[in-house]
Design an enzyme around this catalytic site. Sequence first.
Site, PDB file in Angstrom:
ATOM      1  N   GLU A 186      90.755  20.539 143.876  1.00  0.00           N
ATOM      2  CA  GLU A 186      90.142  21.554 143.660  1.00  0.00           C
ATOM      3  C   GLU A 186      88.670  21.518 143.862  1.00  0.00           C
ATOM      4  O   GLU A 186      88.703  22.637 144.570  1.00  0.00           O
ATOM      5  CB  GLU A 186      90.404  21.868 142.332  1.00  0.00           C
ATOM      6  CG  GLU A 186      89.830  22.872 141.976  1.00  0.00           C
ATOM      7  CD  GLU A 186      90.387  23.414 140.288  1.00  0.00           C
ATOM      8  OE1 GLU A 186      89.712  24.688 139.637  1.00  0.00           O
ATOM      9  OE2 GLU A 186      90.939  22.379 139.962  1.00  0.00           O
ATOM     10  N   SER A 244      83.688  25.251 135.850  1.00  0.00           N
ATOM     11  CA  SER A 244      82.703  23.868 136.408  1.00  0.00           C
ATOM     12  C   SER A 244      80.895  23.698 137.205  1.00  0.00           C
ATOM     13  O   SER A 244      80.936  25.616 138.141  1.00  0.00           O
ATOM     14  CB  SER A 244      83.649  22.954 137.608  1.00  0.00           C
ATOM     15  OG  SER A 244      84.685  22.260 136.885  1.00  0.00           O
TER      16      SER A 244
END
Length: 439
Positions: A186, A244
């Site tokens: 990802e 993130s």
Amino acid sequence: MSGEENALESVLKEIKEIEIRELERQKESLRDRERMHSLREKLFELQIDTSRKASFAMGCVELSQKEEEMGNCIGLDIGGTLAKLVFFDSHSENNQKFGRISQFVRASEYYGKSGQRIENLSFKFEEGTFHFILFLSTRMTNAIELIVANQLHKSVTRVTASGGGAIKYTPEFKKIANIEVVAEGELECMVRGLVFLLRHYDNELYTLRDVDTRSSAPPERIAVRSTFPSMFPFIVVNIGSGVSILNVESESRFERVSGTALGGGTYLGLCRLLTKCQSFEEALKLAESGDSHKIDLLVGDIYGGRCDALDLEAATVAACFGKMIAPEHHHDPTDPVRPQDYALALLKMISFNIGQIANLIAKQLQAKHIIFAGNFLRHNSIAQRTLAYATRFWSLNQTEAYFLSHEGFCGALGALLYSNPLSSVPPQLFSRKRTQSLC
């Protein structure tokens, strides 16, 4: 002064002059080496850049012709809330296999109940056009059925995808459409797609001018030209259901350095508990007419005005949702707290928290830039203003917050680039350090 002292002084003076000249030569030599290194880096980048541009469109065409495979021109990023799809539509007259998929994509801006092609994000690249589509992840099965119903799966045997859904929906793709899903990392896909956009789309990066957190009007965007390699290192704050935070050191090296579980999923979840909204769009619409001062405890509420000792303005938030502790002391009975106020206070609380964490990480790593990305920011001018304000506040006006025109689509674009071996940095060049992080 004696003759011996004069001689000694003369010798020392000459030694000093020689040392100064030697130091200057060393500095000049160092500058030459640095300049040579910079020029070699620039030459390498120009060569790679030219090669990429020339090969990308041809790569899609050649691979699809050779293998009768269209999947290498499609990239997917299936997140917890939204699924994003990027399609490269070749304009080459030599490639007839794009026809059915290309016609379907361009025929409408809407597909099924939640699918939407974002027309203003499409852009031409060499001999083709990138198209950007999103839909609810919960509608993934319906999307696969729509592909089969329109016979689009006949020229697709495999597709590259990122995100948790790349694993979750693999059986569905195989069972319904006989399409193999190749799952890629990802974060690797996100960085790859981001760097590609910064290199090849001139208006990708922008910042905000004259940020006013009290306004609900869209702030003025100022386009920023990204330059390489001076752009590195930079911090990327990817805001989806969670957050993130990455430190991108170069095009081929990055590290996930932190994160937080307080993200877009937290915002929508709490909004649904405190208001009657059912979707993210409804929550943002509510927030546009809200008044967070009814919810948040301000410095002025505590000090009766500005706090000179701490150099804090009266309007600075001292405690998010602080007035809810004793609402009877803060609220006018004729002007009660509304769902709109909860929606706005929540949005500012989540955004400011993300901005503060990002700035602490950037300061620790001495990063030059902070780029905020992710679908949480799509049509979300309130969050953008709050992040821009938080960045300037916590950096003492030393750092700007940067945003992306294609926010949320970097992962899907990176997945597409992974599926075409002629297009970008080889996957093996990506290295990611394993680190402990907040989330």
